[in-house]
Design a protein around this motif. Structure first.
Motif, PDB file in Angstrom:
ATOM      1  N   UNK A  59       0.564  13.794  -7.210  1.00 57.84           N
ATOM      2  CA  UNK A  59       1.365  12.620  -6.836  1.00 57.84           C
ATOM      3  C   UNK A  59       1.280  11.607  -7.982  1.00 57.84           C
ATOM      4  N   UNK A  60       2.278  10.781  -8.073  1.00 56.19           N
ATOM      5  CA  UNK A  60       2.262   9.773  -9.135  1.00 56.19           C
ATOM      6  C   UNK A  60       2.464   8.407  -8.503  1.00 56.19           C
ATOM      7  N   UNK A 104       0.832  -1.206   0.000  1.00 60.58           N
ATOM      8  CA  UNK A 104       0.000   0.000   0.000  1.00 60.58           C
ATOM      9  C   UNK A 104       0.864   1.253   0.000  1.00 60.58           C
ATOM     10  N   UNK A 105       0.481   2.195  -0.848  1.00 55.18           N
ATOM     11  CA  UNK A 105       1.138   3.503  -0.876  1.00 55.18           C
ATOM     12  C   UNK A 105       0.085   4.558  -0.584  1.00 55.18           C
ATOM     13  N   UNK A 106       0.440   5.499   0.285  1.00 53.15           N
ATOM     14  CA  UNK A 106      -0.489   6.597   0.582  1.00 53.15           C
ATOM     15  C   UNK A 106       0.233   7.900   0.305  1.00 53.15           C
ATOM     16  N   UNK A 107      -0.292   8.694  -0.631  1.00 53.10           N
ATOM     17  CA  UNK A 107       0.394   9.931  -1.024  1.00 53.10           C
ATOM     18  C   UNK A 107      -0.304  11.154  -0.445  1.00 53.10           C
ATOM     19  N   UNK A 108       0.449  11.917   0.317  1.00 49.15           N
ATOM     20  CA  UNK A 108      -0.066  13.184   0.854  1.00 49.15           C
ATOM     21  C   UNK A 108       0.855  14.344   0.540  1.00 49.15           C
ATOM     22  N   UNK A 109       2.061  14.051   0.074  1.00 47.27           N
ATOM     23  CA  UNK A 109       3.051  15.109  -0.167  1.00 47.27           C
ATOM     24  C   UNK A 109       3.032  15.574  -1.610  1.00 47.27           C
ATOM     25  N   UNK A 110       3.194  16.846  -1.808  1.00 49.17           N
ATOM     26  CA  UNK A 110       3.200  17.403  -3.168  1.00 49.17           C
ATOM     27  C   UNK A 110       4.378  16.826  -3.948  1.00 49.17           C
ATOM     28  N   UNK A 111       4.117  16.382  -5.163  1.00 47.98           N
ATOM     29  CA  UNK A 111       5.191  15.899  -6.039  1.00 47.98           C
ATOM     30  C   UNK A 111       5.781  14.564  -5.630  1.00 47.98           C
TER      31      UNK A 111
END
Lengths: 250, 400
Positions: free
Chosen positions: B336-337, B298-305
């Motif tokens: 996010x990518x 699992x990946x959780x993206x909250x940071x810009x870029x």
């Protein structure tokens, strides 16, 4: 007396239970002979190479394959290789986790070719940067051919089946591939069956005979120069029209 | 410090019946704390230990820690700027006050609760600021007594700009029933780098529930590699990494060889909180016999870029085994990518044939491909750790 190195007799082959892709194919290569197998795309040239190698995807319905007078039609691929057969694939698979170097080490250990020699050829082919990469992963078309040639060099087969080594290779690479190819096969005792539809690679090795295959059948056998000239001038259809262009029609 | 542990104890007691989020639920009361492990047991287990790459000679190690059951039987730190202490001493000296039960909650589930209540052992490894420690610290956790629980609490701290590698070999004597719940909290400070390698070889009666959490600050890098090569009754773990600071990076890879009737539920979670953070989780699972595996990535993206990728490949070597992969991508920011790729299948006949056409016997070609499947490329890993991983993978492949 000339010895027969590879003899294919009246071969009928089906691919994965589907339609017949080789129909009554016969050819004979003498020891040390260099033979061109020409034909349009989809004519069955690669299928013939793969059948000779024993690729399980190709089912021999009838006919025989002999290697140095020994019937190998039902032998597993590795046993054909141990008897001196080698191949350059037109399309080789990407194998993740096995580096080109791993494979070269394994193959050369079996053949007795020194790793220094393999390394020198890799250098000559400008391919050392490929050694530690997973086999064919992210390789360009030309790099794949270089890897194939290196592996064949490490294998040092007596009879080599070369499938389209000159397609998908840029001019510079073709030159280095051609030169290595030339040197590698300068040995007169080595027998070559070269599949090509451009004929480029023929410039680097002298060839004795050419066969033309169309729709799974050998339609012509003869002088390679004359056949190549005819094909370049008038296309493969001419071969269908003029089955007698060579010395012996089939 | 006492206050903090007391509070953890209170929270833990309330969670003793709380099942874990994933994996089969165990009755933890069937296991007991066993002390009295000693060096003799360690030496009796030499073969098992070498299986997980533990070298009792201590050569080429910056430091080491040996725990048998719930006893510490050896510890050393041979490099300047490196501290290796038993958990209890580190508590007494007050050097981990701000680091204990911070990343892993004591009441996460009944297993962390068990650790908080009974765990007194474990290792604490600290790399001083800007200190680059090239040799790995070796930690060995060995279970030798039947019916025992092993509940080490480990803390790894890489201070600002430091580099540290920790190599952990965990194993158990054959036919010993046991429960292992290691809690590991890892802190990668500003610009620091930690390589954490875990090699496990349990047995068919062992239950394993490691709980690992990592915090990476700005510009820090965390690289984890997990190899499990032997059957286990049940294993469930999902290391959790938080990339808190800008440009923090994490790479988690695991190679699981599931044999016999093993139940293995292993994964990874990376929270990309900081700007421009990078996370990657790579999983390779081989399932044989009747084994059942689950991979939760699992990946959780909250940071810009931020950017993240998961890759999950399963190889079926039996018709009766089962592989389940669960890749999850959660994004709360627009730029996010996150990507994932997953594939489960058997060996490709085309690849086997290709190798046989190079003169390699079919059986050898198959073992080369299986071995190749387990090869996970990890950038920047020190060569000694790389060799250790290669060795473990070769042994795992040989056992298939």
């Amino acid at each position: 007396m000339r010895m027969t190195a590879l003899y294919v007799r009246n071969l009928f082959v089906r691919s994965s239970g589907e339609k017949m892709i080789l129909k009554n194919v016969s050819l004979e290569l003498y020891s040390g002979e260099r033979v061109l197998l020409l034909g349009p795309n989809g004519s069955g040239k690669s299928s013939l190479i793969q059948t000779i190698m024993g690729n399980p995807k190709y089912e021999v319905v009838s006919g025989e394959i002999y290697l140095n007078s020994e019937r190998i039609t039902d032998l597993p691929t590795e046993d054909r290789v141990s008897r001196g057969l080698g191949v350059i694939f037109q399309m080789s698979p990407v194998i993740r986790g096995i580096s080109l170097r791993d494979l070269l080490v394994k193959v050369s250990k079996r053949s007795g070719v020194s790793l220094e020699d393999v390394r020198a050829v890799a250098d000559e082919l400008n391919a050392t940067h490929l050694l530690d990469r997973s086999l064919n992963q992210g390789f360009s078309g030309g790099e794949m051919k270089k890897a194939e040639l290196l592996l064949l060099f490490a294998q040092n087969p007596k009879i080599a089946l070369i499938d389209e080594i000159d397609s998908g290779v840029d001019v510079d690479s073709l030159n280095s591939v051609g030169k290595v190819f030339q040197r590698l096969f300068s040995d007169e005792n080595r027998t070559l069956l070269i599949v090509t539809h451009t004929g480029h690679i023929a410039r680097y090795v002298g060839v004795n005979t050419a066969y033309v295959m169309i729709n799974g059948r050998i339609v012509c056998k003869g002088d390679p120069k004359r056949i190549l000239e005819t094909i370049f001038k008038e296309g493969f259809n001419k071969c269908l029209e003029c089955v007698g262009v060579g010395d012996e029609a089939r | 410090m006492g206050m903090k542990l007391d509070e953890a104890l209170v929270r833990a007691r309330r969670a003793l019946d709380k099942p874990a989020e994933f994996g089969p639920d165990l009755n933890v009361s069937e296991f007991a704390v066993v002390t009295g492990g000693n060096e003799l047991a360690l030496s009796r287990g030499r073969d098992r230990l070498s299986l997980v790459g533990v070298d009792l000679s201590d050569e080429n190690r910056a430091g080491s820690y040996y725990q048998v059951d719930e006893s510490v039987v050896g510890i050393s730190a041979k490099m300047p700027g490196l501290t290796v202490l038993p958990f209890e001493h580190a508590i007494e000296e007050g050097i981990i006050e701000n680091y204990v039960w911070e990343l892993v909650p004591p009441d996460l589930d009944k297993y962390t609760a068990l650790n908080a209540i009974y765990g007194r052992r474990g290792y604490v490894v600290v790399a001083e600021r800007k200190r680059k420690i090239r040799e790995p610290v070796q930690a060995c956790l060995f279970m030798s007594s039947p019916g025992g629980i092993q509940v080490p609490h480990n803390v790894i701290i890489a201070e600002e700009g430091s580099e540290l590698s920790v190599y952990t070999g965990c194993t158990i004597m054959p036919e010993v029933v046991g429960l292992h719940v290691g809690v590991t909290e890892i802190y990668v400070k500003h610009g620091a780098k930690v390589n954490f390698v875990m090699i496990h070889a349990w047995n068919e009666d062992a239950h394993v529930r490691p709980r690992t959490a990592v915090l990476v600050e700005e510009g820090g890098t965390y690289v984890e590699h997990y190899i499990n090569m032997a059957p286990v009754a049940s294993l469930q773990a999902r290391p959790r990494v938080t990339l808190a600071g800008r440009e923090a990076k994490a790479h988690l890879s695991s190679v699981i060889v599931a044999k016999g009737r093993s139940l293995m539920d292993f994964g990874g979670l990376i929270r990309l909180e900081g700007e421009e953070t990078r996370g990657e989780i790579v999983s390779r699972v081989i399932a044989k016999d009747f084994a059942r595996t689950t991979s939760r990535l699992r990946l959780e993206a909250n940071g810009i870029g931020c950017r993240g990728h998961t890759e999950c490949n399963g190889l079926m070597l039996s018709k009766r085994a089962q592989i389940l992969t669960i890749p999850e991508l959660l994004s709360s920011v627009s730029d996010a990518e996150l990507t994932h790729e997953a594939a489960v299948g058997k060996l490709k006949e085309e690849e086997i044939y290709y190798l046989t056409a190079r003169g390699i016997k079919r059986k050898e070609a198959i073992s080369m491909l299986v071995r190749g499947f387990m090869n996970v490329r990890i950038e920047g890993l020190p060569s000694k750790l790389r060799r250790q991983i290669d060795l473990a993978i070769a042994m795992a492949a040989a056992g298939l």
